[in-house]
Design an enzyme around this catalytic site. Structure first.
Site, PDB file in Angstrom:
ATOM      1  N   ASP A 174       0.817  -1.212   0.000  1.00  7.33           N
ATOM      2  CA  ASP A 174       0.000   0.000   0.000  1.00  7.33           C
ATOM      3  C   ASP A 174       0.853   1.265   0.000  1.00  7.33           C
ATOM      4  OD1 ASP A 174       0.802  -0.182   2.636  1.00  7.33           O
ATOM      5  OD2 ASP A 174      -1.117   0.496   3.464  1.00  7.33           O
TER       6      ASP A 174
ATOM      7  N   GLU B  39      -3.768  -1.486  15.868  1.00  9.09           N
ATOM      8  CA  GLU B  39      -4.741  -2.368  15.206  1.00  9.09           C
ATOM      9  C   GLU B  39      -4.292  -3.823  15.351  1.00  9.09           C
ATOM     10  OE1 GLU B  39      -5.521  -1.060  11.185  1.00  9.09           O
ATOM     11  OE2 GLU B  39      -5.998  -3.089  10.537  1.00  9.09           O
TER      12      GLU B  39
ATOM     13  N   LYS C 127     -14.005  -2.884   6.310  1.00  8.07           N
ATOM     14  CA  LYS C 127     -13.597  -3.103   4.926  1.00  8.07           C
ATOM     15  C   LYS C 127     -14.869  -3.465   4.176  1.00  8.07           C
ATOM     16  CE  LYS C 127      -9.036  -5.017   6.116  1.00  8.07           C
ATOM     17  NZ  LYS C 127      -8.385  -6.278   6.549  1.00  8.07           N
TER      18      LYS C 127
ATOM     19  N   SER D 130     -11.510   1.345   5.744  1.00  7.78           N
ATOM     20  CA  SER D 130     -10.186   0.943   5.262  1.00  7.78           C
ATOM     21  C   SER D 130     -10.155   0.479   3.807  1.00  7.78           C
ATOM     22  CB  SER D 130      -9.668  -0.187   6.147  1.00  7.78           C
ATOM     23  OG  SER D 130      -8.470  -0.714   5.642  1.00  7.78           O
TER      24      SER D 130
ATOM     25  N   LYS E 201      -8.317   4.814   6.341  1.00  9.46           N
ATOM     26  CA  LYS E 201      -6.993   4.214   6.165  1.00  9.46           C
ATOM     27  C   LYS E 201      -6.906   3.810   4.699  1.00  9.46           C
ATOM     28  CE  LYS E 201      -4.782  -0.112   7.486  1.00  9.46           C
ATOM     29  NZ  LYS E 201      -4.683  -1.171   8.467  1.00  9.46           N
TER      30      LYS E 201
HETATM   31  C1  2PG Z   1      -5.406  -4.342   6.821  1.00  8.08           C
HETATM   32  C2  2PG Z   1      -5.776  -4.402   5.343  1.00  8.08           C
HETATM   33  C3  2PG Z   1      -5.647  -3.077   4.663  1.00  8.08           C
HETATM   34  P1  2PG Z   1      -5.590  -6.419   3.644  1.00  8.08           P
HETATM   35  O1  2PG Z   1      -4.890  -5.301   7.379  1.00  8.08           O
HETATM   36  O2  2PG Z   1      -5.708  -3.396   7.495  1.00  8.08           O
HETATM   37  O3  2PG Z   1      -4.419  -2.480   4.786  1.00  8.08           O
HETATM   38  O4  2PG Z   1      -5.035  -5.376   4.716  1.00  8.08           O
HETATM   39  O5  2PG Z   1      -6.442  -5.714   2.687  1.00  8.08           O
HETATM   40  O6  2PG Z   1      -4.363  -6.924   3.034  1.00  8.08           O
HETATM   41  O7  2PG Z   1      -6.316  -7.475   4.370  1.00  8.08           O
HETATM   42 MG    MG Z   2      -5.310  -4.686   9.482  1.00  8.28          MG
END
Ligand code: 2PG
Ligand code: MG
Length: 514
Positions: free
Chosen positions: A292, A376, A426, A453, A477
């Site tokens: 990222d 986190e 997410k 996120s 984020k």
């Molecule tokens: C996280 C996410 C986003 P991923 O762990 O916070 O950065 O990761 O999308 O790889 O699960």
């Molecule tokens: Mg995470």
């Protein structure tokens, strides 16, 4: 059919007369434009076509993009995809044919949009988000897009025994959504954009439309719009980078900025100062970036990373205004009940395994030595006991990502047990816009913080920027202030701030209250 019959059939005389009367009443300087817009408004709000395609995300892995058509135009959205996934989240549908895109193709999900979803949604009103989302959930038939048992392969393959369960191909055989969360989410977001476009703010022209964030605010019943603080990734580790840093991200939070625009400037300047700091210590090789956009120098410990960030912050002159957040992603290095902070090191030894209590002590020390205000996933996703203990110490914001997986039941449990005090949402883990709104409400009702996120596999779709503002979520984020798919979100927040003008409120110091 004669001209008169045609006019009568479509009630055209009355509609044209209404439009002309409205133009006269408005004393518009451009009656033709006014009348054409007025006529367009009287066209029914209706989804006319839903078309999906396979595109590539920021990691070069296929994902689903959807074009949703209404009488007002075409609205596009695409689903992100993450590295961490688990049995409690909505599951994306992948083809599994190892000969094409190494099994990651999404042609089945695309077909589901083009056939089943399209058929179910054509004719629906795009402003009715919850009905659209429910129609897809009903069609999916799996509980909240949760996994469906499919016995297409042997239950366990010998090689899977050596993998952590969540990574095992075993799960792929078992947990498949009927339509695919990637298919459903892309349609849900495209429908949301289409819904906003139905709500024209004024009659005089095409370009005074209700922006997406305002439409989302209305859908959620929120009246206080605000610009979130961004959590900019500066250093990448864990699964995101090829260094030996165990934690996934070291981020900065510009809580002392007065506006989002200033926050972005602070983030960008710190990022570039950090590049110089890293370059001096580790050479330009150290400035390669992780998934990222965070730098991935060859470091091995959290403190080494934090020291680099501290030095970069010191060079900016923003020391009082920038705080630090980390995503530990501890599930990644939890072995049984212990934590292996050396899990990426070739010379690791189990002598160095940490207990949950050790980890709590490490976090306490880090929070007192550095301006860390948010941690986190400090523990494994099933280590509820240590999560509760740590969260109750009240040292910092404790964000549940893998702990919650944006899953309603897990959020409810975490609220009840006080296992964390902020939700990382997410959208593709929950699967639809409506469910995302509901989960944010759940967290807000518990007086938690909320972070909306990115995923590691992102697209140029900036939907989550509008979602944050529309839901007045106080944190976003979206990765480093670098790389197009990350900046798509931050740049959209700049536009929203400009659009809101005097009404724009940057959360700043109130960043923990969502
Ligand atoms: C996280 C996410 C986003 P991923 O762990 O916070 O950065 O990761 O999308 O790889 O699960
Ligand atoms: Mg995470």
């Amino acid at each position: 059919m004669s001209v008169q019959e045609y006019l009568d059939k479509h009630a055209l005389s009355r509609k044209i007369e209404d439009a002309v009367n409205a133009a006269v009443r408005a004393k518009t300087p451009d009656p033709v434009l006014f009348i054409s817009n007025h006529m367009k408004k009287s066209v029914p709000s209706m989804i006319t076509k839903v078309k999906a395609r396979q595109i590539l995300d920021s990691r070069g892995i296929p994902t689903v993009e959807v074009d949703l058509y209404t009488n007002k135009g075409m609205f596009r959205a695409s689903a992100p995809s993450g590295a961490s996934s688990g049995m409690y989240e909505a599951i994306e549908l992948r083809d599994g044919d190892k000969g094409t895109y190494l099994g990651n193709g999404v042609s089945r999900a695309v077909r589901n949009v083009n056939e089943k979803i399209s058929e179910a949604l054509i004719g629906m009103d795009p402003t009715l988000q919850s009905q659209i989302d429910q129609a897809m959930i009903d069609l999916d038939r799996t509980e909240k897009k949760e996994s469906q048992l499919v016995f297409t392969r042997p239950l366990l393959h010998f090689s899977n025994l050596f993998l952590p369960l969540r990574e095992s191909a075993f799960w792929e055989f078992f947990f498949q959504s009927e339509l695919g969360a990637n298919a459903i989410l892309a349609v849900s977001m495209a429908a949301c954009k289409a819904g906003a476009a139905e709500k024209e703010a004024c009659e005089c022209c095409f370009w005074h439309l209700v922006p997406l964030y305002k439409h989302i605010a209305v859908l959620s019943g929120n009246t206080n719009l605000s610009l979130p603080i961004p959590a900019f990734t500066l250093i990448s580790g864990g699964k995101y980078a090829a260094n030996f840093l165990p934690v996934k991200q070291i981020m900065i939070l510009p809580i002392g900025a007065r506006q989002f625009e200033e926050a972005l400037q602070m983030g960008s300047e710190t990022y570039h100062h950090l590049k110089a700091v890293i370059s001096k210590k580790y050479g330009t090789d150290g400035c390669s970036v992780g998934e990222d956009g965070g730098f991935a120098p060859s470091i091995t410990s959290i403190r080494e990373g934090l020291d680099l960030v501290k030095e970069a912050i010191g060079r900016t002159g923003y020391s009082e205004k920038l705080k630090i957040a980390i995503d530990v992603d501890a599930t990644e290095f939890c072995i049984g009940t212990k934590y292996d902070l050396d899990f990426k090191s070739p010379n690791k030894s189990d002598q160095n395994f940490k207990s949950g209590e050790d980890m709590i002590n490490i976090y306490k020390e880090l929070c007192s030595d550095y301006p860390i205000v948010s941690i986190e996933d400090p523990f494994d996703k099933e280590d509820w006991e240590h999560a509760k203990h740590f969260s109750n110490l009240g040292i910092c914001q404790v964000v549940g990502d893998d702990l919650l997986m944006s899953n309603t039941k897990r959020i409810e449990r975490a609220v009840e047990e006080s296992a964390c005090n902020a939700l990382l949402l997410k959208v593709n883990q929950i699967g639809t816009v409506t469910e995302a709104i509901e989960n944010v409400k759940l967290a807000k009702d518990a007086h938690w913080g909320v972070v909306i996120s990115q995923r590691s596999g992102e697209t140029e779709d900036a939907f989550i920027a509008d979602l944050c503002v529309g839901l007045a979520v106080s944190q976003i984020k979206a990765g480093a202030p670098c790389r197009g798919e990350r900046l798509a979100k931050y740049n959209q927040l700049l536009r929203i701030e400009e659009d809101l003008g005097d009404q724009a409120v940057y959360v700043g110091d109130d960043w923990r209250l969502s």
